[in-house]
Write a protein that holds these residues in place. Sequence first.
Motif, PDB file in Angstrom:
ATOM      1  N   TYR A  58       1.216   1.757  13.871  1.00 15.36           N
ATOM      2  CA  TYR A  58       0.985   2.019  12.455  1.00 15.36           C
ATOM      3  C   TYR A  58       0.114   3.246  12.207  1.00 15.36           C
ATOM      4  O   TYR A  58      -0.003   3.721  11.088  1.00 15.36           O
ATOM      5  CB  TYR A  58       0.370   0.779  11.800  1.00 15.36           C
ATOM      6  CG  TYR A  58       1.187  -0.458  12.102  1.00 15.36           C
ATOM      7  CD1 TYR A  58       2.480  -0.594  11.600  1.00 15.36           C
ATOM      8  CD2 TYR A  58       0.687  -1.471  12.926  1.00 15.36           C
ATOM      9  CE1 TYR A  58       3.249  -1.716  11.900  1.00 15.36           C
ATOM     10  CE2 TYR A  58       1.451  -2.584  13.232  1.00 15.36           C
ATOM     11  CZ  TYR A  58       2.727  -2.703  12.715  1.00 15.36           C
ATOM     12  OH  TYR A  58       3.485  -3.806  13.024  1.00 15.36           O
ATOM     13  N   SER A  59      -0.502   3.748  13.269  1.00 12.92           N
ATOM     14  CA  SER A  59      -1.234   5.006  13.216  1.00 12.92           C
ATOM     15  C   SER A  59      -0.947   5.738  14.515  1.00 12.92           C
ATOM     16  O   SER A  59      -0.412   5.151  15.463  1.00 12.92           O
ATOM     17  CB  SER A  59      -2.739   4.766  13.039  1.00 12.92           C
ATOM     18  OG  SER A  59      -3.262   4.025  14.119  1.00 12.92           O
ATOM     19  N   SER A  64       4.660   5.853   9.522  1.00 15.05           N
ATOM     20  CA  SER A  64       5.004   4.523  10.033  1.00 15.05           C
ATOM     21  C   SER A  64       6.081   3.918   9.138  1.00 15.05           C
ATOM     22  O   SER A  64       5.895   3.823   7.921  1.00 15.05           O
ATOM     23  CB  SER A  64       3.761   3.630  10.039  1.00 15.05           C
ATOM     24  OG  SER A  64       4.112   2.275  10.261  1.00 15.05           O
ATOM     25  N   LYS A 107       1.069   0.399   6.938  1.00 14.98           N
ATOM     26  CA  LYS A 107      -0.112  -0.227   7.519  1.00 14.98           C
ATOM     27  C   LYS A 107      -0.015  -1.747   7.427  1.00 14.98           C
ATOM     28  O   LYS A 107       0.305  -2.304   6.376  1.00 14.98           O
ATOM     29  CB  LYS A 107      -1.364   0.268   6.791  1.00 14.98           C
ATOM     30  CG  LYS A 107      -2.665  -0.206   7.415  1.00 14.98           C
ATOM     31  CD  LYS A 107      -3.855   0.384   6.684  1.00 14.98           C
ATOM     32  CE  LYS A 107      -5.162  -0.085   7.313  1.00 14.98           C
ATOM     33  NZ  LYS A 107      -6.341   0.488   6.608  1.00 14.98           N
ATOM     34  N   GLY A 108      -0.285  -2.417   8.559  1.00  8.52           N
ATOM     35  CA  GLY A 108      -0.225  -3.871   8.574  1.00  8.52           C
ATOM     36  C   GLY A 108       1.177  -4.439   8.487  1.00  8.52           C
ATOM     37  O   GLY A 108       1.366  -5.599   8.132  1.00  8.52           O
ATOM     38  N   GLN A 144       3.576  -3.755   6.340  1.00  8.79           N
ATOM     39  CA  GLN A 144       3.780  -4.143   4.943  1.00  8.79           C
ATOM     40  C   GLN A 144       5.252  -4.375   4.627  1.00  8.79           C
ATOM     41  O   GLN A 144       5.604  -5.296   3.883  1.00  8.79           O
ATOM     42  CB  GLN A 144       3.198  -3.062   4.027  1.00  8.79           C
ATOM     43  CG  GLN A 144       3.326  -3.371   2.541  1.00  8.79           C
ATOM     44  CD  GLN A 144       2.748  -2.269   1.686  1.00  8.79           C
ATOM     45  OE1 GLN A 144       2.450  -1.181   2.185  1.00  8.79           O
ATOM     46  NE2 GLN A 144       2.571  -2.520   0.406  1.00  8.79           N
TER      47      GLN A 144
END
Length: 263
Positions: free
Chosen positions: A12-13, A48, A52-53, A55
Motif C-alpha cells: 500500500y506504500s 496502490s 491505504k488499508g 479500502q
Amino acid sequence: MRVGIITGSGSYSWPFLDEATARSVDTPHGSVDVTEGTVGGVEVVHLSRHGKGHQRLSHQVDHRANLAALLALKADALLSFTVCGAVDPAAAPGSLVVFDDLYFPSNRLPDGSPCTWFDTPGQQGRGHWILDAGPFSEPLRRTVARAARDVHDRVVDGGVYGHVDGPRFNTRAEIRALAAAQVTAVSQTAGPEVVLAGEAELPMALVGYVTDYANGVAATPEPVSALLERMAASTGIFAALAARTLAGVDRVPAPGFVHRFDA
C-alpha cells in the motif's frame, strides 16, 4: 524518464522512495492518490490499486482513473505488480513470474462495461489495439526478467497472466478451465491495466509473485496463513525488483499499435 508503479494486495506504500511526495490527481474518471519520488535517480509515480488499508476490493478498483492519473503525470512506462495464485504447478509459491501473455476474454471493467478508453461514437483517437506479438513491451519485459534473476532465486521468465473477477476466489472447475487455456497464474486486478495501457500506447511489464497454488492445483492446500506471510513479503521483493529494473531501464516501445480511425 518517469516510470509508473502499480501495486496490489499487501503493498500500500512504496519503500525506499527518495523525496517522496504524496498528492491527489483529479482525472475525468475520479481522483487518485499517488506518491511521487525517485528510485536510484529515476522518477517514479506509485499508486496502490486498493488504497491505504485495502479500502477497495478488486471489484471496486477504478482502473481508468488509475491509468489516467499516470498518463496525466507523463509516465513513460509502467511496472505493474500483483500477488497471484499459481495455475501451473511449475510456478511454485514464492516464485516471481514475468508474464509475456494475457488471458482476459471478458475484456470488462469491474462495473461490467467494456475495458477501453474508446466508449463514445466518433471519439477522437478511437480505434483498435492490434497486438503483433504479446501485450507487454518485450524490451521492458526482458529488462525486468534480467533484474528478477538478480534479486530472486525463483523466476519464471514468461507465462500467461489470467484475469478473473473478484472478490471471491475461484472454484476448482474454473481453475481447470484456466489451466486448459495455459494460464500460468491468476489474480483479480491486472487485466484491465494491460488493456488500458495498451490502448494508451504506454509500455508496460507485469510481474506476479506467487503466494499460493490456485484452488485444486495442489493435492493438499496450504493454510491461509502461508498465503498471508508471502503476501506480506511481496512488498520488499517487488521493491528490490523495481530498483534493479530501474537501474537499467530506458525508453522502450509500446507493444503492438492502435489503428485509429481519425488518424
